[in-house]
Design an enzyme around this catalytic site. Sequence first.
Site, PDB file in Angstrom:
ATOM      1  N   GLU A  29       0.835  -1.202   0.000  1.00 30.14           N
ATOM      2  CA  GLU A  29       0.000   0.000   0.000  1.00 30.14           C
ATOM      3  C   GLU A  29       0.868   1.249   0.000  1.00 30.14           C
ATOM      4  O   GLU A  29       1.883   1.323   0.678  1.00 30.14           O
ATOM      5  CB  GLU A  29      -0.915   0.012   1.227  1.00 30.14           C
ATOM      6  CG  GLU A  29      -1.826   1.236   1.288  1.00 30.14           C
ATOM      7  CD  GLU A  29      -2.782   1.200   2.462  1.00 30.14           C
ATOM      8  OE1 GLU A  29      -3.675   0.325   2.462  1.00 30.14           O
ATOM      9  OE2 GLU A  29      -2.624   2.027   3.376  1.00 30.14           O
ATOM     10  N   HIS A  89      -8.327   2.966  -3.061  1.00 29.07           N
ATOM     11  CA  HIS A  89      -9.205   3.297  -1.946  1.00 29.07           C
ATOM     12  C   HIS A  89     -10.207   4.362  -2.382  1.00 29.07           C
ATOM     13  O   HIS A  89      -9.895   5.237  -3.195  1.00 29.07           O
ATOM     14  CB  HIS A  89      -8.393   3.856  -0.771  1.00 29.07           C
ATOM     15  CG  HIS A  89      -7.586   2.852  -0.050  1.00 29.07           C
ATOM     16  ND1 HIS A  89      -7.367   2.905   1.307  1.00 29.07           N
ATOM     17  CD2 HIS A  89      -6.923   1.748  -0.489  1.00 29.07           C
ATOM     18  CE1 HIS A  89      -6.599   1.890   1.682  1.00 29.07           C
ATOM     19  NE2 HIS A  89      -6.316   1.180   0.598  1.00 29.07           N
ATOM     20  N   GLN A 227      -7.407  -3.662   9.474  1.00 28.10           N
ATOM     21  CA  GLN A 227      -6.663  -2.605  10.138  1.00 28.10           C
ATOM     22  C   GLN A 227      -5.371  -3.203  10.663  1.00 28.10           C
ATOM     23  O   GLN A 227      -5.272  -4.403  10.908  1.00 28.10           O
ATOM     24  CB  GLN A 227      -7.507  -2.062  11.303  1.00 28.10           C
ATOM     25  CG  GLN A 227      -6.828  -1.109  12.267  1.00 28.10           C
ATOM     26  CD  GLN A 227      -6.710   0.281  11.683  1.00 28.10           C
ATOM     27  OE1 GLN A 227      -6.019   0.472  10.698  1.00 28.10           O
ATOM     28  NE2 GLN A 227      -7.398   1.245  12.273  1.00 28.10           N
TER      29      GLN A 227
END
Length: 410
Positions: A29, A89, A227
């Site tokens: 990411e 995202h 998360q």
Amino acid sequence: MSSNSEPNPKIIDLIAKKEAGSKPFVSIEFFPPRSDAGVKNLYARMQRMKESINPLFSDVTWGAGGSTADLTLEIAEHLKETGHVANMHMTCTNMEKDGDPKLAVHSALKTAQKYGIRNIVALRGDPAAGQDEWKAADGGFTCALDLVKYMRENFGDEFGISVAGYPEGHPNAISEIEDPSTMSESEKARSSTCDGKTFTCKDEDYKKEMDYLKQKIDAGADFIITQMFFDTKVFGTFVDDCRKWGINVPIVPGLMCINAYPGFCKMTKFCKTRVPAELQAKMDSIQDDAEAIKAFGVEYGIQMCRELMEIGVDVLHFYTLNLEKVTFGILKGLGYDVKGVVDESDASTMVAKGSAWARVGDKVKTIYGSGTVQDVRSDGTAQVMIESWSLAEGQTPTAFLQKEHYSKVF
């Protein structure tokens, strides 16, 4: 590649190709940097990481309050053009369903579709700059579930959709516990401590979290990315609970690379992340040695990944912080074929654009010296108390700075 080139495959289809007994796939990411130099350097790093580890897919985040919408789309397009499978995202913050193209979900999805970007991470998002609480835009979405439903209703199966999962509970669902002795065993297992206070997602709130996650999957999400966490037992419990809830999609563990002590403390405090005592003790003991922190980040990352591989994950997803040394080190330690040479000489340019971290109480660097954020306006302008200056009678000056003129201290 042009907009008419072959679109990316869906990630869920790629995950399905994993052979039994093989090592997990790797994914990474990135976040949109604040400066043009940062974007240029990020593109070079993306290319190195594509050649070095060939990730299954590469995420790019959507800044708080939709502040990086255009740049996120640009970076996702660049990822796709350079051979990555882009996973973009998209958050609901400040985003209308239709209307202004720069603020409309439908327009952003049509643009992604045009460029062959076929994978979206559907998120609610953080509050917009200057706001303490999250609020929906007029005519917008109230939660990630709304976004998933909208995508399936308006685009059918055109996009692969992933959603967030929270092994310890969403930060908004985590409560301070006055008397820790009253916690159940499950609450203790996912609890955290910060500044002498104890926090956990209470069992009744955790159930609501799992019910909501099930709704997102039932609405059409393909898989889950979690998360960050630092206790793999908590992740294992979360996977077991998902299966009990009838959530049978792949669950990809989100792994925050430990790169620096201040950033580690900042993020774990912000997210109320559970930090095992031995991890915190080690970090505290080497906090002033930047290279030792990175070396330990590699060591601890290897340990976590080995435990996750025993659980049986399909993908190891690294929150790289736009850096490569720790990610490469972990993968080498796990026996992956990592090619190329690490270059983090540009690390100072990897400051997030529209970052949600610049909030009241944050320590920041400015052209006038270091200071503390006292207030953040809706346009990102910060009121900063410049603590490195000392005026007559002990007074401390205050500066009002646009967001490109201050940066967070990590």
